[in-house]
Design a protein around this motif. Structure first.
Motif, PDB file in Angstrom:
ATOM      1  N   ALA A  41       0.603  -1.172  -0.039  1.00  0.00           N
ATOM      2  CA  ALA A  41       0.059  -0.098  -0.123  1.00  0.00           C
ATOM      3  C   ALA A  41       0.853   1.133  -0.052  1.00  0.00           C
ATOM      4  CB  ALA A  41      -0.943  -0.091   1.199  1.00  0.00           C
ATOM      5  N   ALA A  42       2.095   1.281   0.641  1.00  0.00           N
ATOM      6  CA  ALA A  42       2.978   2.377   0.414  1.00  0.00           C
ATOM      7  C   ALA A  42       3.761   2.527  -0.620  1.00  0.00           C
ATOM      8  CB  ALA A  42       3.909   2.326   1.632  1.00  0.00           C
ATOM      9  N   GLY A  43       3.677   1.457  -1.762  1.00  0.00           N
ATOM     10  CA  GLY A  43       4.170   1.725  -2.992  1.00  0.00           C
ATOM     11  C   GLY A  43       5.773   0.863  -2.912  1.00  0.00           C
ATOM     12  N   ARG A  44       5.882   0.015  -1.839  1.00  0.00           N
ATOM     13  CA  ARG A  44       7.305  -0.464  -1.628  1.00  0.00           C
ATOM     14  C   ARG A  44       7.202  -1.794  -2.555  1.00  0.00           C
ATOM     15  NH1 ARG A  44       8.003  -1.195   4.605  1.00  0.00           N
ATOM     16  NH2 ARG A  44       5.767  -2.181   4.126  1.00  0.00           N
ATOM     17  N   VAL A  45       8.355  -2.295  -2.887  1.00  0.00           N
ATOM     18  CA  VAL A  45       8.783  -3.492  -3.680  1.00  0.00           C
ATOM     19  C   VAL A  45       9.192  -4.626  -2.906  1.00  0.00           C
ATOM     20  CG1 VAL A  45       9.930  -4.315  -5.723  1.00  0.00           C
ATOM     21  CG2 VAL A  45       9.431  -2.004  -5.724  1.00  0.00           C
ATOM     22  N   LEU A  46       8.457  -5.698  -3.235  1.00  0.00           N
ATOM     23  CA  LEU A  46       8.796  -6.869  -2.325  1.00  0.00           C
ATOM     24  C   LEU A  46       9.973  -7.559  -3.255  1.00  0.00           C
ATOM     25  CD1 LEU A  46       7.986  -8.901  -0.195  1.00  0.00           C
ATOM     26  CD2 LEU A  46       6.543 -10.095  -1.912  1.00  0.00           C
ATOM     27  N   LEU A  47      10.923  -8.044  -2.304  1.00  0.00           N
ATOM     28  CA  LEU A  47      12.281  -8.693  -2.794  1.00  0.00           C
ATOM     29  C   LEU A  47      12.369  -9.674  -1.808  1.00  0.00           C
ATOM     30  CD1 LEU A  47      14.469  -5.550  -3.903  1.00  0.00           C
ATOM     31  CD2 LEU A  47      13.179  -7.160  -5.519  1.00  0.00           C
ATOM     32  N   GLY A  48      13.036 -10.827  -2.441  1.00  0.00           N
ATOM     33  CA  GLY A  48      13.582 -11.839  -1.713  1.00  0.00           C
ATOM     34  C   GLY A  48      15.087 -12.018  -1.520  1.00  0.00           C
ATOM     35  N   LEU A  49      15.494 -12.465  -0.281  1.00  0.00           N
ATOM     36  CA  LEU A  49      16.884 -12.482  -0.202  1.00  0.00           C
ATOM     37  C   LEU A  49      17.271 -13.964  -0.533  1.00  0.00           C
ATOM     38  CD1 LEU A  49      19.826 -11.498   0.478  1.00  0.00           C
ATOM     39  CD2 LEU A  49      19.221 -12.084   2.755  1.00  0.00           C
ATOM     40  N   ALA A  50      17.996 -14.115  -1.536  1.00  0.00           N
ATOM     41  CA  ALA A  50      18.472 -15.709  -1.914  1.00  0.00           C
ATOM     42  C   ALA A  50      19.621 -15.969  -1.074  1.00  0.00           C
ATOM     43  CB  ALA A  50      18.525 -15.751  -3.318  1.00  0.00           C
ATOM     44  N   HIS A  51      19.757 -17.248  -0.994  1.00  0.00           N
ATOM     45  CA  HIS A  51      20.980 -17.981  -0.175  1.00  0.00           C
ATOM     46  C   HIS A  51      22.368 -17.452  -0.657  1.00  0.00           C
ATOM     47  CE1 HIS A  51      18.681 -20.087   2.864  1.00  0.00           C
ATOM     48  NE2 HIS A  51      17.673 -20.631   1.555  1.00  0.00           N
ATOM     49  N   ASP A  52      22.524 -17.116  -2.122  1.00  0.00           N
ATOM     50  CA  ASP A  52      23.647 -16.564  -2.669  1.00  0.00           C
ATOM     51  C   ASP A  52      23.714 -15.128  -2.345  1.00  0.00           C
ATOM     52  OD1 ASP A  52      21.941 -15.164  -4.404  1.00  0.00           O
ATOM     53  OD2 ASP A  52      22.428 -16.568  -6.159  1.00  0.00           O
ATOM     54  N   GLY A  53      22.908 -14.340  -1.581  1.00  0.00           N
ATOM     55  CA  GLY A  53      23.087 -13.018  -1.340  1.00  0.00           C
ATOM     56  C   GLY A  53      22.531 -12.068  -2.196  1.00  0.00           C
ATOM     57  N   ARG A  54      22.071 -12.564  -3.318  1.00  0.00           N
ATOM     58  CA  ARG A  54      21.401 -11.539  -4.394  1.00  0.00           C
ATOM     59  C   ARG A  54      19.828 -11.488  -3.771  1.00  0.00           C
ATOM     60  NH1 ARG A  54      22.886 -13.978 -10.063  1.00  0.00           N
ATOM     61  NH2 ARG A  54      22.082 -15.679  -8.968  1.00  0.00           N
ATOM     62  N   TRP A  55      19.299 -10.063  -4.285  1.00  0.00           N
ATOM     63  CA  TRP A  55      18.036  -9.881  -3.994  1.00  0.00           C
ATOM     64  C   TRP A  55      17.226 -10.194  -5.385  1.00  0.00           C
ATOM     65  CZ3 TRP A  55      15.921  -8.880   0.654  1.00  0.00           C
ATOM     66  CH2 TRP A  55      16.495  -8.431   1.618  1.00  0.00           C
ATOM     67  N   GLU A  56      15.982 -10.879  -5.237  1.00  0.00           N
ATOM     68  CA  GLU A  56      15.198 -11.070  -6.282  1.00  0.00           C
ATOM     69  C   GLU A  56      13.770 -10.727  -6.203  1.00  0.00           C
ATOM     70  OE1 GLU A  56      14.527 -15.830  -6.391  1.00  0.00           O
ATOM     71  OE2 GLU A  56      16.609 -15.379  -6.763  1.00  0.00           O
ATOM     72  N   LEU A  57      13.118 -10.388  -7.150  1.00  0.00           N
ATOM     73  CA  LEU A  57      11.586 -10.456  -7.355  1.00  0.00           C
ATOM     74  C   LEU A  57      11.056 -11.629  -7.246  1.00  0.00           C
ATOM     75  CD1 LEU A  57      11.524  -7.860 -10.303  1.00  0.00           C
ATOM     76  CD2 LEU A  57      10.918  -7.610  -8.135  1.00  0.00           C
ATOM     77  N   PRO A  58       9.907 -12.033  -6.885  1.00  0.00           N
ATOM     78  CA  PRO A  58       9.055 -13.197  -7.079  1.00  0.00           C
ATOM     79  C   PRO A  58       8.980 -13.735  -8.156  1.00  0.00           C
ATOM     80  CG  PRO A  58       7.826 -11.747  -5.672  1.00  0.00           C
ATOM     81  CD  PRO A  58       9.055 -11.023  -6.393  1.00  0.00           C
ATOM     82  N   GLY A  59       8.836 -15.018  -8.971  1.00  0.00           N
ATOM     83  CA  GLY A  59       8.599 -15.221 -10.034  1.00  0.00           C
ATOM     84  C   GLY A  59       9.301 -16.737 -10.488  1.00  0.00           C
ATOM     85  N   GLY A  60       9.352 -16.831 -11.856  1.00  0.00           N
ATOM     86  CA  GLY A  60       9.980 -18.139 -12.011  1.00  0.00           C
ATOM     87  C   GLY A  60       9.537 -18.754 -13.460  1.00  0.00           C
ATOM     88  N   LYS A  61       9.699 -20.035 -13.656  1.00  0.00           N
ATOM     89  CA  LYS A  61       9.821 -20.542 -15.035  1.00  0.00           C
ATOM     90  C   LYS A  61       8.143 -20.718 -15.383  1.00  0.00           C
ATOM     91  CE  LYS A  61      14.171 -22.469 -14.893  1.00  0.00           C
ATOM     92  NZ  LYS A  61      14.307 -22.685 -13.356  1.00  0.00           N
TER      93      LYS A  61
END
Length: 170
Positions: A41-61
């Motif tokens: 609601a505040a316009g913030r973006v959801l990101l996940g921290l992967a085990h390799d230390g990179r941030w990523e959006l949800p999604g997939g194949k």
């Protein structure tokens, strides 16, 4: 009376007639997926921290026969527990890049009206989900996620990713 040979068109009964055998059914050399931009609601973006230390959006194949919209809705639910109907997934552009000799085709998509609170449903992939203001995104972004975010907001400070971008006309 001798039997007559059945008449067939040249190449009939053979798929990909005229192709060289090694090209008739080529080895898979591409992957298609969806990167989902989810906003709170505040316009913030959801990101996940992967085990390799990179941030990523949800999604997939994508699964065979699945639309980008259906993939986005399914992957969002599988990875975060958030729910959105496929009709609530808006594809902004299609990106094409390559990594390690494999073509990646990624639909940059925006989830409109996602419901619920994000939870880690795949702890083998994601350490935690976190909301970020677009102007304060973390460093160390997964390249396809950075490219998707640049489609959405070109002014964002994320790494430039060499990719062909094909915007979807509204």
């Amino acid at each position: 009376m001798p039997e007559q040979a059945e008449q067939q068109e040249p190449g009939a009964g053979r798929e990909f007639a005229g192709e060289r055998p090694e090209r008739a059914l080529p080895a898979t050399n591409a992957v298609a997926g969806v990167g989902m931009i989810v906003l709170d609601a505040a316009g913030r973006v959801l990101l996940g921290l992967a085990h390799d230390g990179r941030w990523e959006l949800p999604g997939g194949k994508t699964d065979p026969e699945e639309s980008f919209e259906a993939t986005g809705a399914r992957e969002l639910a599988e990875e975060t527990g958030l729910r959105v109907a496929a009709a609530g997934v808006r594809v902004l552009a299609v990106l094409k890049d390559a990594k390690g000799g494999v073509s990646r085709v990624t639909a940059a998509a925006l989830a409109e009206g996602a419901e619920g609170e994000p939870v880690v449903t795949e702890p083998d992939k994601i350490v935690r989900w976190e909301w970020f203001a677009p102007e304060a995104l973390p460093a160390g972004m997964f390249e396809p996620s950075a490219a998707v975010l640049k489609v959405w907001r070109p002014e964002l400070t994320v790494p430039a990713v060499p990719a062909h971008c094909y915007p979807v006309v509204p």
